[in-house]
Enzyme design. Structure first.
Site, PDB file in Angstrom:
ATOM      1  CE  LYS A   1      12.806  22.944 -53.128  1.00 38.70           C
ATOM      2  NZ  LYS A   1      13.666  22.594 -51.980  1.00 38.70           N
TER       3      LYS A   1
ATOM      4  CD  GLU B   1       8.405  10.401 -61.056  1.00 35.00           C
ATOM      5  OE1 GLU B   1       8.562   9.490 -60.239  1.00 35.00           O
ATOM      6  OE2 GLU B   1       9.120  11.429 -61.084  1.00 35.00           O
TER       7      GLU B   1
ATOM      8  N   GLY C   1      10.637  18.862 -49.514  1.00 33.27           N
ATOM      9  CA  GLY C   1       9.372  18.529 -50.174  1.00 33.27           C
ATOM     10  C   GLY C   1       8.292  18.063 -49.215  1.00 33.27           C
ATOM     11  NE  ARG C   2      11.388  14.005 -45.193  1.00 37.24           N
ATOM     12  CZ  ARG C   2      12.507  14.041 -45.909  1.00 37.24           C
ATOM     13  NH1 ARG C   2      12.449  14.104 -47.230  1.00 37.24           N
ATOM     14  NH2 ARG C   2      13.689  14.047 -45.312  1.00 37.24           N
TER      15      ARG C   2
ATOM     16  CD  GLU D   1      11.062  11.487 -49.175  1.00 32.54           C
ATOM     17  OE1 GLU D   1      10.767  10.832 -50.193  1.00 32.54           O
ATOM     18  OE2 GLU D   1      10.779  12.691 -49.040  1.00 32.54           O
TER      19      GLU D   1
ATOM     20  CG  HIS E   1     -15.171  -3.596 -39.642  1.00 32.29           C
ATOM     21  ND1 HIS E   1     -16.074  -4.545 -39.215  1.00 32.29           N
ATOM     22  CD2 HIS E   1     -15.463  -2.462 -38.956  1.00 32.29           C
ATOM     23  CE1 HIS E   1     -16.898  -4.000 -38.321  1.00 32.29           C
ATOM     24  NE2 HIS E   1     -16.544  -2.739 -38.145  1.00 32.29           N
TER      25      HIS E   1
ATOM     26  CE  LYS F   1      14.027  10.912 -57.641  1.00 30.42           C
ATOM     27  NZ  LYS F   1      14.333  12.321 -57.397  1.00 30.42           N
TER      28      LYS F   1
END
Length: 569
Positions: free
Chosen positions: A214, A220, A274-275, A361, A392, A517
């Site tokens: 954005k 990163e 974002g999410r 979040e 399993h 951060k």
């Protein structure tokens, strides 16, 4: 009713549910499930989606008390404020309008008195035009070759949602046919191994890179973007960047500075978290490049279908509301902090990781929306794995260890059915046998008496006893096409919002990601100073100093003046 600055836990409705817990603890699902009229009441069929919540540790009275709690929390009003474009994300002073991202072209959704839907469709039309040109070969790379491979660079919400949808669509027959000869990869982690994995086997001449950030400042993402820019320009020359890289961003100045034509930047808005952004250009652009816009438009329509259901249906018939209220009941009253998401479909293998972010979040908060410390637990610890793989892996704990409420998600029609002559059932029926059996196994368990009747050795009886009374919900989808995938996504997005609305928290900010951060910035400066000027590690506690010193000593072969070097795979 809870006033805006008081806590929901101070209301009579909350305390009524607290008092009701003892009554529920004295019941067992074995007994509750004998009441067929109760089971029938806790079974909902809506537009082909079936929700069965009869295996929750709840009576009809519990459900009514939860509806009263919803009323005390002004749930309907909060939903209306979300759809009305009010600034319900008060800590960032923003509306929360992911529903506008999939609204029909003629819908009206206002934010600050302005209908945002035309802006949304302007971007969607631009995505359709661009993805069509890439897919039909009228836009080519620097050497004239069609761009058949796409790497989407982004992290968190810019990656988990689109990856879930991509993974779910890969085996859908229509989507699979539309994607023939194309590849879509996602580069998220700043770990150079992720870069190596993503560019292995790709040719820069046929690759388009979509950078999703954005602000165009995410540490990163921008390091990975610079790495792929180097990969392209070292092979094809710096002028190739404009042909091989596009952006999903709102910062056109930095996009242009990076070397990308601002005309090839696709916008989204600060009212998209974002999410919650998979239905914006963040997801729609890479997914349309892979599958074509018409397939992704069906996904948007599925999400929109649930948006309308959530907004208009009474709570008794409202799937996200029911799921959200039951989550609050399990977490805050029955004391079950975790939830297992168990899709009986391998195509949904990336669903749980996406919902982990959307849920944890959003609702991993310790204070109310007014900043008051909460005297009760909020948020769920989400995890999951497709069935039957999970059986399993961790079902042992779910059956005989801690109580973990489960979401069983099943699909009536397989995307890729297999039938073998002389087999008792088809492969999909074999899978679904487990989907139907597991919730009952958790609910009923197995008693010592039953084991005795089966002549089990006395010393093994304690080990083979299952206590049962372990809650679950079952969600059955008619199929798993683009439309159904959109429906499933929206059900969970709204369910999570309902939980936050009841708890009285802000489900739309994420201040908890900031501290790590900012501390990483200090470490970055220290690593630079130690590598380039041999400065000792200072300004950290003993533990971090010792670890950093060990790391620097053991990696002293890393050159101080770094030459450009890309992965060697």
């Amino acid at each position: 009713m809870a006033s805006s600055s008081s806590l929901i836990s101070d209301t009579p409705e909350w305390n009524d549910l607290k008092a009701h817990v003892e009554e529920i603890k004295n019941t067992h699902l074995r007994n509750l499930l004998t009441d067929e009229s109760r089971s029938q009441s806790l079974f909902l069929d809506s537009d082909g989606i079936v929700l069965d919540y009869s295996r929750q540790q709840a009576t009809l009275e519990t459900i009514q008390k939860l509806f009263k709690l919803a009323q005390a929390a002004s749930l309907k009003d909060k939903i209306n404020r979300l759809y009305g474009g009010e600034r319900i994300n008060s800590t960032e002073n923003r509306p929360v309008l992911h529903v506008a991202l999939r609204a029909s072209r003629d819908a009206v959704i206002n934010s600050d008195g302005e209908n945002v839907v035309p802006e949304v469709w302007k971007v969607l039309d631009k995505i359709k035009d661009f993805s069509d040109r890439i897919r039909n070969g009228s836009w080519v790379g620097a050497t004239g070759k069609p761009l058949k491979d796409v790497v989407a660079v982004g992290i968190g919400g810019s990656f988990l949602g689109p990856l879930f949808v991509h993974t779910a669509l890969q085996t859908d027959p229509e989507a699979n046919e539309s994607a023939r000869g194309r590849q879509l990869r996602f580069l998220a982690n700043v770990d150079p191994i992720d870069v190596a994995r993503n560019i292995t086997g790709l040719n820069p001449e046929t690759t388009l890179v979509v950078i999703v950030s954005k602000t165009f400042t995410t540490a990163e993402t921008m390091l990975n973007a610079r790495t792929l820019r180097e990969w392209i320009s070292s092979a094809l020359g710096p002028s190739a960047v404009a042909k091989h890289m596009v952006a999903v961003s709102t910062n056109l100045t930095l996009v242009e500075k990076f070397g990308i034509d601002p005309n090839n930047a696709f916008a989204f808005w600060d009212w998209v978290g974002g999410r919650y952004s998979v239905c914006s250009a963040v997801g729609v652009l890479p997914l349309s490049l892979q599958y074509g816009f018409s397939v992704i438009e069906k996904f948007l329509k599925g999400a929109s279908n649930i948006d309308q259901h959530f907004y208009s249906q009474p709570f008794e018939r409202n799937i996200p509301v029911l799921l959200g209220l039951l989550s609050v009941w399990n977490v805050s009253f029955l004391g079950y902090p975790a939830r297992a998401i168990l899709p009986y479909s391998q195509a949904l293998e990336k669903f749980a990781p996406h919902i982990q972010q959307v849920s944890m979040e959003s609702n991993g908060k310790g204070v109310s929306i007014d900043g008051l410390p909460l005297p009760f637990e909020t948020g769920e610890i989400d995890f999951g794995e497709p069935g039957t793989n999970g059986q399993h892996s961790f079902y042992q704990l779910i059956h005989q260890g801690r109580v973990i409420p489960c979401d069983f998600i099943g699909v009536v029609k397989s995307q890729q059915p297999v039938y073998l002559k002389d087999e008792v059932v088809s492969n999909h029926d074999e899978l679904m046998s487990n989907f139907f059996a597991q919730p009952d196994a958790l609910a009923y368990g197995k008693t010592a008496d039953q084991l005795q009747k089966e002549n089990v050795s006395p010393h093994l009886i304690p080990h083979k006893t299952f206590s049962g009374n372990r809650p679950s919900v079952s969600l059955l989808l008619p199929s798993l096409n683009a439309y159904n995938i959109g429906q499933l996504l929206a059900i969970y997005e709204h369910r999570i919002a309902v939980e936050g609305f009841i708890w009285g928290i802000n489900s739309f900010d994420q201040w908890g990601v900031e501290l790590g951060k900012s501390l990483a910035t200090q470490v970055r400066k220290q690593l630079h100073a130690s590598r380039t000027k041999a400065e000792p590690v200072q300004g950290f506690n003993f533990s971090t100093t010792a670890l950093l010193t060990r790391y620097l000593q053991a990696s002293s072969d890393v050159p101080a003046d770094l030459p450009t070097s890309l992965p060697k795979i």
